[in-house]
Design a protein around this motif. Structure first.
Motif, PDB file in Angstrom:
ATOM      1  N   ALA A 236      -3.435  -3.325 -12.806  1.00  0.00           N
ATOM      2  CA  ALA A 236      -3.839  -4.634 -13.315  1.00  0.00           C
ATOM      3  C   ALA A 236      -5.349  -4.731 -13.181  1.00  0.00           C
ATOM      4  O   ALA A 236      -5.964  -4.032 -12.370  1.00  0.00           O
ATOM      5  N   GLN A 237      -5.951  -5.580 -13.986  1.00  0.00           N
ATOM      6  CA  GLN A 237      -7.400  -5.706 -13.926  1.00  0.00           C
ATOM      7  C   GLN A 237      -7.856  -6.432 -12.671  1.00  0.00           C
ATOM      8  O   GLN A 237      -8.939  -6.193 -12.159  1.00  0.00           O
ATOM      9  N   GLN A 238      -6.992  -7.314 -12.154  1.00  0.00           N
ATOM     10  CA  GLN A 238      -7.340  -8.096 -10.974  1.00  0.00           C
ATOM     11  C   GLN A 238      -6.333  -7.833  -9.858  1.00  0.00           C
ATOM     12  O   GLN A 238      -5.165  -7.531 -10.102  1.00  0.00           O
ATOM     13  N   ASN A 239      -6.790  -7.975  -8.621  1.00  0.00           N
ATOM     14  CA  ASN A 239      -5.928  -7.716  -7.471  1.00  0.00           C
ATOM     15  C   ASN A 239      -4.732  -8.665  -7.414  1.00  0.00           C
ATOM     16  O   ASN A 239      -3.629  -8.274  -7.035  1.00  0.00           O
ATOM     17  N   LYS A 240      -4.930  -9.930  -7.780  1.00  0.00           N
ATOM     18  CA  LYS A 240      -3.846 -10.906  -7.726  1.00  0.00           C
ATOM     19  C   LYS A 240      -2.678 -10.490  -8.601  1.00  0.00           C
ATOM     20  O   LYS A 240      -1.509 -10.538  -8.183  1.00  0.00           O
ATOM     21  N   GLU A 241      -2.958 -10.070  -9.827  1.00  0.00           N
ATOM     22  CA  GLU A 241      -1.895  -9.657 -10.745  1.00  0.00           C
ATOM     23  C   GLU A 241      -1.217  -8.374 -10.263  1.00  0.00           C
ATOM     24  O   GLU A 241      -0.003  -8.201 -10.431  1.00  0.00           O
ATOM     25  N   LEU A 242      -1.986  -7.477  -9.661  1.00  0.00           N
ATOM     26  CA  LEU A 242      -1.384  -6.242  -9.146  1.00  0.00           C
ATOM     27  C   LEU A 242      -0.345  -6.557  -8.074  1.00  0.00           C
ATOM     28  O   LEU A 242       0.762  -6.006  -8.073  1.00  0.00           O
ATOM     29  N   LEU A 243      -0.678  -7.432  -7.164  1.00  0.00           N
ATOM     30  CA  LEU A 243       0.254  -7.774  -6.088  1.00  0.00           C
ATOM     31  C   LEU A 243       1.474  -8.525  -6.617  1.00  0.00           C
ATOM     32  O   LEU A 243       2.581  -8.375  -6.083  1.00  0.00           O
ATOM     33  N   GLU A 244       1.286  -9.287  -7.694  1.00  0.00           N
ATOM     34  CA  GLU A 244       2.435  -9.946  -8.312  1.00  0.00           C
ATOM     35  C   GLU A 244       3.366  -8.912  -8.950  1.00  0.00           C
ATOM     36  O   GLU A 244       4.601  -9.018  -8.821  1.00  0.00           O
ATOM     37  N   LEU A 245       2.804  -7.917  -9.599  1.00  0.00           N
ATOM     38  CA  LEU A 245       3.623  -6.838 -10.156  1.00  0.00           C
ATOM     39  C   LEU A 245       4.391  -6.112  -9.059  1.00  0.00           C
ATOM     40  O   LEU A 245       5.572  -5.789  -9.214  1.00  0.00           O
ATOM     41  N   ARG A 246       3.726  -5.869  -7.943  1.00  0.00           N
ATOM     42  CA  ARG A 246       4.386  -5.205  -6.817  1.00  0.00           C
ATOM     43  C   ARG A 246       5.590  -6.003  -6.336  1.00  0.00           C
ATOM     44  O   ARG A 246       6.681  -5.448  -6.136  1.00  0.00           O
ATOM     45  N   ASP A 247       5.412  -7.305  -6.155  1.00  0.00           N
ATOM     46  CA  ASP A 247       6.496  -8.140  -5.639  1.00  0.00           C
ATOM     47  C   ASP A 247       7.667  -8.199  -6.619  1.00  0.00           C
ATOM     48  O   ASP A 247       8.839  -8.134  -6.223  1.00  0.00           O
TER      49      ASP A 247
END
Length: 365
Positions: A236-247
């Motif tokens: 993801a371009q941003q850390n917030k979206e990456l962690l949402e994808l992980r969850d």
């Protein structure tokens, strides 16, 4: 200086070393620094070098990554500098050579960092004190032609965030004639692949999640495999979206394990954070680009889906003002391609731009 930068590049390009094994690279850098009487430190338990010039309580830092990839080149697996780290080392050494005899009111720290490709070399350097007293941090990297052409320079690279998952499906094998007696791990994998397509975030936030590897089965074609391993690449371009994808992925995999009656073990690896671009460092870089090459050469920011462990420095030290400079070099076919090539004459220009940027950073009160 021009000849030195190109000669250093030729040497490092001809002697690539993979992550955590950059012993000869480390020694070569240390030997160059010693020949200049530049104070520097190497370490018994990790590769890499930290050097300093100048005086004062305040520190400006610059980082060069020094490792190579392990990949197949012309049918042979070997270490290969297809990401341009040999160029990065050479440009940073060139900047150091330009600055080493100047009167500097601040210290400039040069971090020659191992293991960028494994995503954790930055943490090793941080543990060695690389960020102590540092207010501004700079990096430098060649960019592919699709991002920057020769004669263009970016004041900031907006890297994306990345995370990788290794999974293991644990079930029971079965005879091909009796599928009801086991769990087909391939059915589980196919369900995972299909369910990945149901994960949606805002289309305005670049992101991707995809299956990148599967191992299952044996030489016996009449055995239904109950066990398999798989890997998933999450970006993801941003850390917030990456962690949402992980969850979301963890939730889906739990549901799939219940559906198929198997256990799925998960191991997250190599989290690489997205860029947090510093306002001051990127502005100083932009001013240096304009001063040396004119306004037409300046690209304020490029956005790339690639990642870099450079951004762990800002994660580990909140408030650190950091940017990575992008260098246009007509680089093709692309970073990490085994036959990557670029216009090598840009390397002295990159060294000069980095030196000018650091001068300006030192001059800021």
């Amino acid at each position: 200086m021009t000849t030195n930068v190109l000669n250093w590049f030729e040497h490092f390009h001809a002697h690539p070393e993979v992550s955590w094994k950059e012993e000869k690279t480390t020694k070569t850098i240390a030997d160059i620094l010693a020949s200049w009487n530049v104070r520097h430190e190497t370490f018994d338990d990790v590769t890499g070098v930290i050097a300093e010039i100048g005086t004062g309580a305040n520190v400006i830092a610059v980082r060069a990554d020094i490792d190579a990839l392990w990949q197949q080149v012309d049918g042979e697996f070997r270490a290969n500098h297809s990401c341009g780290h040999d160029a990065n080392i050479s440009m940073v050494l060139g900047a150091l050579e330009l600055l080493k005899d100047e009167a500097l009111s601040k210290r400039i720290r040069f971090i020659f960092q191992p293991a960028e490709e494994q995503g954790n070399g930055s943490l090793a350097m941080i543990n060695k004190g690389a960020l102590d007293d540092v207010s501004h941090l700079y990096g430098i990297h060649l960019r592919p032609l699709e991002e920057l052409k020769r004669g263009q320079y970016a004041a900031a690279i907006q890297h994306g965030a990345a995370l990788f998952l290794k999974g293991r499906i644990i079930g029971d094998d079965a005879h091909g004639a009796r599928p009801h007696q086991g769990q087909n791990a391939l059915d589980v994998v196919f369900t995972i692949q299909q369910m990945l397509k149901s994960i949606y975030l805002s289309p305005f936030e670049p992101h991707s999640i995809k299956l990148t590897g599967v191992q299952a089965g044996s030489d016996n074609m009449n055995i239904i495999p109950g066990n398999a391993t798989f890997s998933i690449d999450v970006r993801a371009q941003q850390n917030k979206e990456l962690l949402e994808l992980r969850d979301r992925l963890e939730t889906i995999l739990h549901q799939i394990s219940v559906l198929h009656g198997v256990e799925i073990e998960l191991e997250w690896q190599d989290f690489t954070p997205g860029a947090e671009i510093g306002k001051h460092s990127s502005r100083i870089t932009a001013e240096a680009i304009i001063a040396l090459h004119g306004e037409d050469a300046l690209v304020n920011r490029i956005v790339t889906s690639g990642s870099d462990d450079f951004h762990f420095y800002t994660v580990e030290k909140p408030g650190l003002d950091a940017t990575m400079i992008g260098i246009g070099a007509n680089l093709t076919p692309g970073l990490h391609h085994p036959q990557m090539t670029f216009d090598r004459d840009v390397l002295p220009e990159g060294a000069a731009l980095l030196a000018e940027t650091l001068r300006r950073a030192v001059a800021i009160r």
